[in-house]
Design a protein around this motif. Structure first.
Motif, short mmCIF file in Angstrom:
data_model
loop_
_atom_site.label_atom_id
_atom_site.label_comp_id
_atom_site.label_asym_id
_atom_site.label_seq_id
_atom_site.Cartn_x
_atom_site.Cartn_y
_atom_site.Cartn_z
N PHE A 118 -13.51 4.25 -2.45
CA PHE A 118 -13.11 2.93 -2.93
C PHE A 118 -12.66 2.95 -4.38
O PHE A 118 -11.79 2.19 -4.78
N ILE A 119 -13.23 3.85 -5.18
CA ILE A 119 -12.72 4.02 -6.55
C ILE A 119 -11.30 4.56 -6.51
O ILE A 119 -10.43 4.14 -7.29
N CYS A 120 -11.05 5.48 -5.58
CA CYS A 120 -9.70 6.03 -5.41
C CYS A 120 -8.71 4.91 -5.03
O CYS A 120 -7.60 4.85 -5.58
N GLN A 121 -9.13 4.03 -4.13
CA GLN A 121 -8.28 2.91 -3.74
C GLN A 121 -7.98 2.00 -4.92
O GLN A 121 -6.85 1.55 -5.13
N LEU A 122 -9.02 1.74 -5.71
CA LEU A 122 -8.91 0.78 -6.79
C LEU A 122 -8.09 1.30 -7.96
O LEU A 122 -7.27 0.59 -8.55
N LEU A 123 -8.30 2.58 -8.32
CA LEU A 123 -7.70 3.11 -9.54
C LEU A 123 -6.50 4.02 -9.32
O LEU A 123 -5.78 4.33 -10.26
N GLU A 124 -6.28 4.46 -8.07
CA GLU A 124 -5.18 5.39 -7.83
C GLU A 124 -4.12 4.85 -6.87
O GLU A 124 -2.94 4.77 -7.23
N THR A 125 -4.52 4.47 -5.66
CA THR A 125 -3.52 4.06 -4.67
C THR A 125 -3.05 2.63 -4.89
O THR A 125 -1.95 2.27 -4.51
N GLY A 126 -3.91 1.78 -5.47
CA GLY A 126 -3.54 0.39 -5.67
C GLY A 126 -3.52 -0.42 -4.39
O GLY A 126 -2.95 -1.52 -4.33
N LEU A 152 -7.89 -7.03 6.54
CA LEU A 152 -8.04 -7.66 5.23
C LEU A 152 -7.94 -6.59 4.15
O LEU A 152 -8.88 -5.83 3.92
N CYS A 153 -6.80 -6.53 3.50
CA CYS A 153 -6.57 -5.55 2.44
C CYS A 153 -5.97 -6.26 1.23
O CYS A 153 -5.35 -7.32 1.36
N ALA A 154 -6.18 -5.67 0.06
CA ALA A 154 -5.66 -6.25 -1.18
C ALA A 154 -4.74 -5.27 -1.87
O ALA A 154 -5.04 -4.07 -1.92
N ASN A 155 -3.65 -5.77 -2.40
CA ASN A 155 -2.77 -4.97 -3.24
C ASN A 155 -3.16 -5.15 -4.69
O ASN A 155 -3.24 -6.27 -5.19
N VAL A 156 -3.45 -4.05 -5.36
CA VAL A 156 -3.75 -4.08 -6.79
C VAL A 156 -2.49 -3.62 -7.52
O VAL A 156 -2.04 -2.49 -7.32
N PRO A 157 -1.89 -4.46 -8.36
CA PRO A 157 -0.68 -4.03 -9.09
C PRO A 157 -0.92 -2.73 -9.84
O PRO A 157 -1.95 -2.56 -10.50
N THR A 161 -4.06 -0.96 -12.28
CA THR A 161 -4.93 0.19 -12.02
C THR A 161 -5.09 1.03 -13.29
O THR A 161 -6.17 1.53 -13.59
N LYS A 162 -4.00 1.16 -14.06
CA LYS A 162 -4.08 1.91 -15.31
C LYS A 162 -4.93 1.16 -16.33
O LYS A 162 -5.74 1.76 -17.05
N THR A 163 -4.76 -0.17 -16.38
CA THR A 163 -5.54 -0.97 -17.32
C THR A 163 -7.02 -0.92 -16.97
O THR A 163 -7.88 -0.88 -17.85
N MET A 164 -7.33 -0.93 -15.67
CA MET A 164 -8.73 -0.81 -15.25
C MET A 164 -9.31 0.51 -15.71
O MET A 164 -10.47 0.59 -16.13
#
Length: 319
Positions: A118-126, A152-157, A161-164
């Motif tokens: 989930f960290i990979c999803q959040l910070l890498e794949t978006g 149910l999926c979310a797109n993280v711009p 991800t870089k700012t996070m």
């Protein structure tokens, strides 16, 4: 039958309630309006969950984006597109057991994989699986963590991800001033916020909660080598400053970006599964090493001092 109509009726009622709450909050506090936007995001996601063609697209993304990055630690089942229509989806059958129903040692082992995933999803794949409830996390015969149900999926711009990642770096450094800049970059705060005033207030809360000590306690580059063994101990520290946090949120124009509601929900559910295997599990401390590794990979540096230099360069380039 008649599912869409029933859901639309519920969403209509929720939107009326949210509008009332938003009006009260923005009148009595300095918060910016976001309740209606959150309901609209939830509504759009709910309707997408009823469209299995959309779910099939999400599943294909996870197979192509996430599986290669996890090096065989997770599995996403095959999809049969030619049999999939809006009302149903056809996928590979998975023989396995629920992660939450597994022995504690198995939960402990695969929870680490889940956090990394989930960290990979959040910070890498978006691209983020927002519904990791116990029924959607299985263990197959090969011992892999299997993710299912991608409705149910979310797109993280990607800029976010870089700012996070920058925010994680600043958390490691205990740099409240830069965390405020990150909050502005992510849309939590506006550009015209009084940074100096807010920095003083947040620093006090930050210090009282001992956030950096908690985050780095079990990490070799951190301030201490001791391990926090009780999640209750950490939470008490945050409860002790909860009144200060509530006051800050009402006195300053904070806003919650729409997709953060889905991210928060997903991480809370994942923590709930983890504590069934380990009552002392700490999601924050457990996520930290993976987030640190991501920061290192992105910035290509080997210590926090060099990361700090990279942060300055990144900000200069962005302006």
């Amino acid at each position: 039958p008649d599912m869409i109509r029933s859901i639309l009726k519920d969403l209509f009622i929720l939107r009326i309630i949210a509008g009332t709450i938003e009006k009260v909050k923005t009148t009595l506090s300095k918060q910016r309006p976001y309740d209606l936007a959150l309901v609209d995001t939830f509504a759009a996601a709910s309707l997408e969950e009823l469209n299995y063609i959309k779910e099939a697209e999400n599943q294909e993304k996870f197979r192509s984006y996430l599986m290669p990055r996890m090096n065989g630690k997770i599995y996403v089942n095959l999809l049969y597109n030619k049999f999939t229509i809006r009302k149903f989806i056809v996928t590979e059958w998975i023989e396995g057991v629920k992660l939450a129903s597994s022995p504690p040692d198995v939960i402990n082992r695969l929870t680490k994989v889940g956090i990394e995933c989930f960290i990979c999803q959040l910070l890498e794949t978006g691209f983020f699986h927002s519904d990791p409830h116990p029924g959607n996390l299985l263990i197959n015969k090969e011992g892999q963590l299997v993710l299912i149900d991608f409705g149910l999926c979310a797109n993280v711009p990607l800029p976010d991800t870089k700012t996070m990642t920058l925010a994680i770096v600043h958390l490691m450094q205990g740099n409240v001033a830069e965390l405020i800049n990150d909050a502005i970059g992510l849309g939590f705060l506006t550009e015209d916020i009084d940074k100096k005033e807010l920095s003083v207030v947040l620093q006090r809360v930050f210090d009282n909660a001992q956030i950096v000590d908690v985050a780095t306690a079990s990490f070799p580059f951190g301030k201490g080598q001791e391990k926090y063994t009780s999640i209750a101990s950490r939470r008490k520290k945050f409860w002790a400053v909860s009144n200060d946090l509530n006051k800050i949120f009402f006195e300053y124009p904070f806003l919650v970006p729409n997709y953060f509601a889905l991210i928060t929900r997903a991480m809370i559910v994942l923590e709930g599964i983890a504590v069934t295997g380990d009552p002392d599990f700490d999601l924050f401390a457990s996520s930290y090493p993976y987030a640190f590794k991501t920061a290192i990979n992105i910035f290509g540096v080997k210590n926090l001092t060099e990361i700090a230099k990279e942060v300055v360069i990144a900000r200069m380039n962005s302006t």
